[in-house]
Design an enzyme around this catalytic site. Structure first.
Site, short mmCIF file in Angstrom:
data_model
loop_
_atom_site.label_atom_id
_atom_site.label_comp_id
_atom_site.label_asym_id
_atom_site.label_seq_id
_atom_site.Cartn_x
_atom_site.Cartn_y
_atom_site.Cartn_z
N ASN A 67 0.83 -1.20 0.00
CA ASN A 67 0.00 0.00 0.00
C ASN A 67 0.86 1.25 0.00
O ASN A 67 1.84 1.33 0.74
CB ASN A 67 -0.90 -0.02 1.24
CG ASN A 67 -2.08 0.90 1.12
OD1 ASN A 67 -2.03 1.93 0.47
ND2 ASN A 67 -3.16 0.53 1.78
N GLN A 123 -14.36 -0.93 0.43
CA GLN A 123 -15.20 0.26 0.26
C GLN A 123 -15.79 0.12 -1.13
O GLN A 123 -15.10 0.32 -2.13
CB GLN A 123 -14.36 1.52 0.42
CG GLN A 123 -13.81 1.65 1.84
CD GLN A 123 -12.60 2.55 1.91
OE1 GLN A 123 -11.64 2.36 1.19
NE2 GLN A 123 -12.66 3.52 2.80
N HIS A 136 -11.13 -3.62 -4.43
CA HIS A 136 -9.92 -4.04 -3.72
C HIS A 136 -10.26 -4.29 -2.26
O HIS A 136 -11.11 -3.64 -1.69
CB HIS A 136 -8.78 -3.04 -3.86
CG HIS A 136 -9.09 -1.63 -3.44
ND1 HIS A 136 -9.87 -0.79 -4.20
CD2 HIS A 136 -8.73 -0.93 -2.35
CE1 HIS A 136 -9.96 0.38 -3.60
NE2 HIS A 136 -9.29 0.33 -2.46
N HIS A 138 -8.78 -4.33 1.49
CA HIS A 138 -7.70 -3.91 2.39
C HIS A 138 -7.51 -5.02 3.41
O HIS A 138 -8.48 -5.51 3.99
CB HIS A 138 -8.10 -2.65 3.17
CG HIS A 138 -8.24 -1.42 2.34
ND1 HIS A 138 -7.24 -0.48 2.25
CD2 HIS A 138 -9.26 -0.96 1.56
CE1 HIS A 138 -7.64 0.51 1.47
NE2 HIS A 138 -8.86 0.23 1.04
#
Length: 194
Positions: A67, A123, A136, A138
């Site tokens: 990230n 999200q 995606h 996390h």
């Protein structure tokens, strides 16, 4: 490699010497063959090209990358290779591959970072805080006391996403990790999956 083979075998997966990963799921709707590969190809994350050096694990359908703005040590992203904006638009095979990779990566990073738990979050859409219109997951290795209140981690993710969006949109002063830092971390994680 033997450690990874044992881990994958214990989760209904098997890797042959050719790195072909036979993954089955009890529902029988998510049975497919996926190949774990370490490649030099570039990856797409929405409109952004991700250097292969930032990717530490991939299959035919998904990839795991470090990230740019991690919230906690080990905060990584799992991304489908096909650009898909919303979870509902994933195929059953992509969904299965994405979550099996998240499970595999999460388990290894929890051990690597000596964490006691994992936060998995998506999200899904702009109103949910998604700033890159590409599905995606996390993954955040968690330790006791890393946040005063457990749910503060979601606020931290939201802040990092908004900072990233402002940087990308407005090209503000860079507060991101350097490419060297990111590739060094990816190299460390890559060794967990070879």
């Amino acid at each position: 490699m033997l450690k990874v083979l044992a881990l994958l075998r214990s989760s209904n997966a098997f890797i042959s010497s050719s790195r072909r990963c036979y993954i089955s799921h009890p529902s029988k709707r998510c049975c497919f063959i996926s190949t774990i590969k370490m490649s030099t190809e570039a990856y797409q994350f929405g409109p952004y090209t991700i250097d292969a050096k930032e990717v530490f694990c991939s299959t035919n359908l998904s990839f795991a990358m470090v990230n740019l703005r991690p919230v906690v040590p080990g905060h990584v992203l799992i991304v489908p290779k096909r650009e898909v904006k919303r979870v509902v638009d994933l195929t059953a095979e992509e969904t299965c591959d994405l979550w099996l990779m998240a499970q595999r990566v999460g388990k290894q990073l929890e051990i690597y970072h000596k964490a006691s738990s994992l936060t998995f979050t998506i999200q899904d859409g702009p109103e949910a805080g998604q700033t890159v219109a590409h599905v995606h997951i996390h993954i955040l290795p968690r330790k006791s006391g890393d946040f005063e209140r457990n749910d503060e981690i979601y606020d931290a993710i939201d802040v990092k996403e908004k900072e990233l969006q402002q940087k990308l949109d407005l090209d503000k002063e860079r507060k991101d990790r350097s490419f060297e830092e990111m590739t060094q971390e990816a190299d460390e994680y890559r060794s967990l999956f070879i």
